[in-house]
Design a protein around this motif. Sequence first.
Motif, PDB file in Angstrom:
ATOM      1  N   MET A 191     -10.965  -8.642 -12.889  1.00 31.34           N
ATOM      2  CA  MET A 191      -9.696  -9.318 -12.651  1.00 31.34           C
ATOM      3  C   MET A 191      -9.179  -8.904 -11.269  1.00 31.34           C
ATOM      4  O   MET A 191      -9.177  -7.737 -10.920  1.00 31.34           O
ATOM      5  N   ASN A 192      -8.738  -9.850 -10.497  1.00 26.18           N
ATOM      6  CA  ASN A 192      -8.205  -9.585  -9.161  1.00 26.18           C
ATOM      7  C   ASN A 192      -6.688  -9.540  -9.191  1.00 26.18           C
ATOM      8  O   ASN A 192      -6.054 -10.283  -9.939  1.00 26.18           O
ATOM      9  N   ILE A 193      -6.121  -8.697  -8.368  1.00 22.73           N
ATOM     10  CA  ILE A 193      -4.673  -8.636  -8.185  1.00 22.73           C
ATOM     11  C   ILE A 193      -4.384  -9.220  -6.815  1.00 22.73           C
ATOM     12  O   ILE A 193      -4.922  -8.741  -5.818  1.00 22.73           O
ATOM     13  N   ILE A 194      -3.572 -10.255  -6.763  1.00 28.43           N
ATOM     14  CA  ILE A 194      -3.213 -10.888  -5.495  1.00 28.43           C
ATOM     15  C   ILE A 194      -1.729 -10.621  -5.256  1.00 28.43           C
ATOM     16  O   ILE A 194      -0.877 -11.175  -5.938  1.00 28.43           O
ATOM     17  N   PRO A 195      -1.410  -9.748  -4.286  1.00 27.60           N
ATOM     18  CA  PRO A 195      -0.004  -9.420  -4.027  1.00 27.60           C
ATOM     19  C   PRO A 195       0.723 -10.579  -3.342  1.00 27.60           C
ATOM     20  O   PRO A 195       0.121 -11.338  -2.583  1.00 27.60           O
ATOM     21  N   LEU A 196       1.995 -10.702  -3.623  1.00 25.99           N
ATOM     22  CA  LEU A 196       2.817 -11.752  -3.035  1.00 25.99           C
ATOM     23  C   LEU A 196       3.648 -11.196  -1.885  1.00 25.99           C
ATOM     24  O   LEU A 196       3.983 -10.016  -1.856  1.00 25.99           O
ATOM     25  N   ASN A 197       3.964 -12.059  -0.927  1.00 26.09           N
ATOM     26  CA  ASN A 197       4.831 -11.741   0.210  1.00 26.09           C
ATOM     27  C   ASN A 197       4.455 -10.432   0.890  1.00 26.09           C
ATOM     28  O   ASN A 197       3.359 -10.288   1.377  1.00 26.09           O
ATOM     29  N   GLU A 198       5.387  -9.443   0.913  1.00 29.71           N
ATOM     30  CA  GLU A 198       5.142  -8.195   1.646  1.00 29.71           C
ATOM     31  C   GLU A 198       4.595  -7.070   0.767  1.00 29.71           C
ATOM     32  O   GLU A 198       4.632  -5.910   1.134  1.00 29.71           O
ATOM     33  N   LYS A 199       4.027  -7.409  -0.376  1.00 33.17           N
ATOM     34  CA  LYS A 199       3.492  -6.389  -1.282  1.00 33.17           C
ATOM     35  C   LYS A 199       2.059  -6.007  -0.904  1.00 33.17           C
ATOM     36  O   LYS A 199       1.309  -6.790  -0.333  1.00 33.17           O
ATOM     37  N   ILE A 200       1.688  -4.768  -1.263  1.00 36.45           N
ATOM     38  CA  ILE A 200       0.380  -4.195  -0.966  1.00 36.45           C
ATOM     39  C   ILE A 200      -0.155  -3.548  -2.246  1.00 36.45           C
ATOM     40  O   ILE A 200       0.591  -2.869  -2.953  1.00 36.45           O
ATOM     41  N   VAL A 201      -1.428  -3.748  -2.548  1.00 35.60           N
ATOM     42  CA  VAL A 201      -2.070  -3.117  -3.705  1.00 35.60           C
ATOM     43  C   VAL A 201      -2.880  -1.924  -3.205  1.00 35.60           C
ATOM     44  O   VAL A 201      -3.705  -2.059  -2.303  1.00 35.60           O
ATOM     45  N   VAL A 202      -2.597  -0.755  -3.793  1.00 30.03           N
ATOM     46  CA  VAL A 202      -3.240   0.491  -3.383  1.00 30.03           C
ATOM     47  C   VAL A 202      -3.879   1.143  -4.605  1.00 30.03           C
ATOM     48  O   VAL A 202      -3.289   1.168  -5.684  1.00 30.03           O
ATOM     49  N   GLN A 203      -5.087   1.666  -4.427  1.00 25.17           N
ATOM     50  CA  GLN A 203      -5.719   2.459  -5.476  1.00 25.17           C
ATOM     51  C   GLN A 203      -5.604   3.922  -5.073  1.00 25.17           C
ATOM     52  O   GLN A 203      -6.017   4.302  -3.975  1.00 25.17           O
ATOM     53  N   ARG A 204      -4.999   4.700  -5.941  1.00 27.50           N
ATOM     54  CA  ARG A 204      -4.810   6.123  -5.681  1.00 27.50           C
ATOM     55  C   ARG A 204      -6.150   6.833  -5.591  1.00 27.50           C
ATOM     56  O   ARG A 204      -7.067   6.533  -6.340  1.00 27.50           O
ATOM     57  N   LEU A 205      -6.272   7.787  -4.665  1.00 30.42           N
ATOM     58  CA  LEU A 205      -7.489   8.599  -4.581  1.00 30.42           C
ATOM     59  C   LEU A 205      -7.463   9.637  -5.688  1.00 30.42           C
ATOM     60  O   LEU A 205      -6.401   9.982  -6.214  1.00 30.42           O
ATOM     61  N   GLU A 206      -8.609  10.158  -6.041  1.00 29.67           N
ATOM     62  CA  GLU A 206      -8.713  11.140  -7.119  1.00 29.67           C
ATOM     63  C   GLU A 206      -7.990  12.436  -6.768  1.00 29.67           C
ATOM     64  O   GLU A 206      -7.983  12.871  -5.624  1.00 29.67           O
TER      65      GLU A 206
END
Length: 95
Positions: free
Chosen positions: A1-16
Motif C-alpha cells: 500500500m502506498n501513502i501519497i501525502p497531500l499539499n505540504e505533507k511529508i512521509v518519513v520512516q523512522r530509523l531503527e
Amino acid sequence: MNIIPLNEKIVVQRLEAEDKTAGGIILPDTAKEKPKQGKILAVGEGKPLENGSRAPFQVKVGDRVLFTSYAGNEVNVGNKEYLIMTEDDILAVVG
C-alpha cells in the motif's frame, strides 16, 4: 500500500533505535528512546501559495533527516509505522 501525502505533507520512516549506548551497555526494548532520524519516503506537491503556484520543498525523497521529538503524526500501514509531518518539523538533512 502506498501513502501519497497531500499539499505540504511529508512521509518519513523512522530509523531503527540503537541497541547499545555509547559506553556499550545493551538497552532493553522498553528503555530505547524513539529515534529522531528518518528517511523521507514521499513528499506532497508543496504548500499552495496565494498566486496558485506551490512552494518547492527543500528536502527530497531519499534524504535522511533529523526532526523534533514530537514531530508529525504516527500512522501504521500494514505492519510498518510511518510519520506524516510538515517540512517545518524537519530540523536538518544528514549528509
